[in-house]
Design a protein around this motif. Structure first.
Motif, PDB file in Angstrom:
ATOM      1  N   GLU A  36       0.805  -1.220   0.000  1.00  0.00           N
ATOM      2  CA  GLU A  36       0.000   0.000   0.000  1.00  0.00           C
ATOM      3  C   GLU A  36       0.838   1.270   0.000  1.00  0.00           C
ATOM      4  N   ARG A  37       2.081   1.187   0.425  1.00  0.00           N
ATOM      5  CA  ARG A  37       2.918   2.385   0.495  1.00  0.00           C
ATOM      6  C   ARG A  37       3.324   2.815  -0.912  1.00  0.00           C
ATOM      7  N   PRO A  38       3.321   4.096  -1.186  1.00  0.00           N
ATOM      8  CA  PRO A  38       3.750   4.554  -2.511  1.00  0.00           C
ATOM      9  C   PRO A  38       5.241   4.322  -2.710  1.00  0.00           C
ATOM     10  N   GLU A  43       6.455   9.539  -4.623  1.00  0.00           N
ATOM     11  CA  GLU A  43       6.505  10.617  -3.637  1.00  0.00           C
ATOM     12  C   GLU A  43       7.269  11.812  -4.206  1.00  0.00           C
ATOM     13  N   TYR A  44       8.364  11.535  -4.895  1.00  0.00           N
ATOM     14  CA  TYR A  44       9.122  12.601  -5.555  1.00  0.00           C
ATOM     15  C   TYR A  44       8.269  13.290  -6.615  1.00  0.00           C
ATOM     16  N   ALA A  45       7.605  12.484  -7.447  1.00  0.00           N
ATOM     17  CA  ALA A  45       6.791  13.049  -8.533  1.00  0.00           C
ATOM     18  C   ALA A  45       5.689  13.942  -7.984  1.00  0.00           C
ATOM     19  N   GLY A  65      -2.252   0.177  -8.091  1.00  0.00           N
ATOM     20  CA  GLY A  65      -2.580   1.535  -7.733  1.00  0.00           C
ATOM     21  C   GLY A  65      -1.938   2.192  -6.540  1.00  0.00           C
ATOM     22  N   ARG A  66      -0.887   1.615  -5.981  1.00  0.00           N
ATOM     23  CA  ARG A  66      -0.318   2.257  -4.788  1.00  0.00           C
ATOM     24  C   ARG A  66       0.129   3.686  -5.087  1.00  0.00           C
ATOM     25  N   ASP A  67       0.679   3.936  -6.280  1.00  0.00           N
ATOM     26  CA  ASP A  67       1.150   5.275  -6.603  1.00  0.00           C
ATOM     27  C   ASP A  67       0.013   6.178  -7.067  1.00  0.00           C
TER      28      ASP A  67
END
Length: 228
Positions: A36-38, A43-45, A65-67
């Motif tokens: 589940e973690r991105p 996170e950078y994007a 879909g995590r991201d």
């Protein structure tokens, strides 16, 4: 949440057909396989897109879909595209559970086909390890041209790829064109020359090396922008 119809499957090589089936089976056997973690690139994007004032984001190869969910939670309107109906079903369920259906649309689409989107219709595009799947150099070039077409002027493209310094490069079954299959997954490993070629006509803002996973996989995170 809305589902956007995709284009029909194009003419596929035997490798492309096999990889489509392999990913479909993998997602079915391992729901939520990436957790589940991105990812760190997502996170950078999200930070880069926010700083650029982006609102509408397209993610290519969204998987379960995590991201995409992270981008939606951050406040973007996200169109999540993947060629696996199983992965998109998992993403739809997660978006419903997290009450993000109003910020997320789904697109069943194979990136070997043109993107079914108007010109200059999104502010940013994100793709984590999608361009280094079992795509030929010609298909990758066509995909990046499509990304540029759908981005608005000054739009941002963040993507990641495994490169030729990765431990799996040259291992397993070779398919030519720097594509090697290992453990059932085929990867197009990028030389730096390909990164530079794909950035022609763009502003190449950053090529950042990083590692991910247990091997570890060795990747580049590339940030490039369309002219204003």
């Amino acid at each position: 949440m809305t589902d956007t119809p995709g284009t029909g499957p194009g003419l596929e090589s035997a490798l492309a057909h096999a990889q489509r089936a392999h990913w479909q089976q993998t997602y079915a056997a391992n729901p939520g396989m990436y957790g589940e973690r991105p990812s760190a690139p997502a996170e950078y994007a999200a930070e880069v897109f926010a700083a650029a004032g982006a609102r509408d984001v397209l993610e290519l190869g969204a998987g379960h879909g995590r991201d995409a969910l992270h981008l939606a939670r951050t406040g973007f309107r996200v169109l999540a595209a993947d060629f696996s109906p199983t992965a998109l079903h998992q993403l739809r369920t997660a978006a419903t559970d997290q009450e993000l259906v109003d910020r997320l649309s789904l697109l069943a689409h194979d990136v070997r086909d043109p993107l079914p989107l108007p010109d200059a219709s999104v502010d940013a595009v994100f793709a984590h390890m999608l361009l280094c799947m079992a795509l030929s150099t010609e298909e990758i070039e066509a995909l990046v041209a499509e990304v540029r077409r759908v981005l608005r002027p000054g739009g941002t493209f963040v993507y990641t790829v495994r490169h030729t310094g990765d431990a799996h490069y040259g291992a397993g079954t070779g398919h030519g064109d720097d594509i090697w299959e290992h453990g059932g997954f085929a990867v197009h490993f990028f030389p730096r020359e390909l990164v530079d070629a794909l950035a022609e006509g763009w502003r190449l803002a950053d090529v950042h090396p990083f590692e991910e996973g247990e091997l570890p996989r060795r990747l580049w995170r590339i940030t490039q922008e369309t002219p204003r």
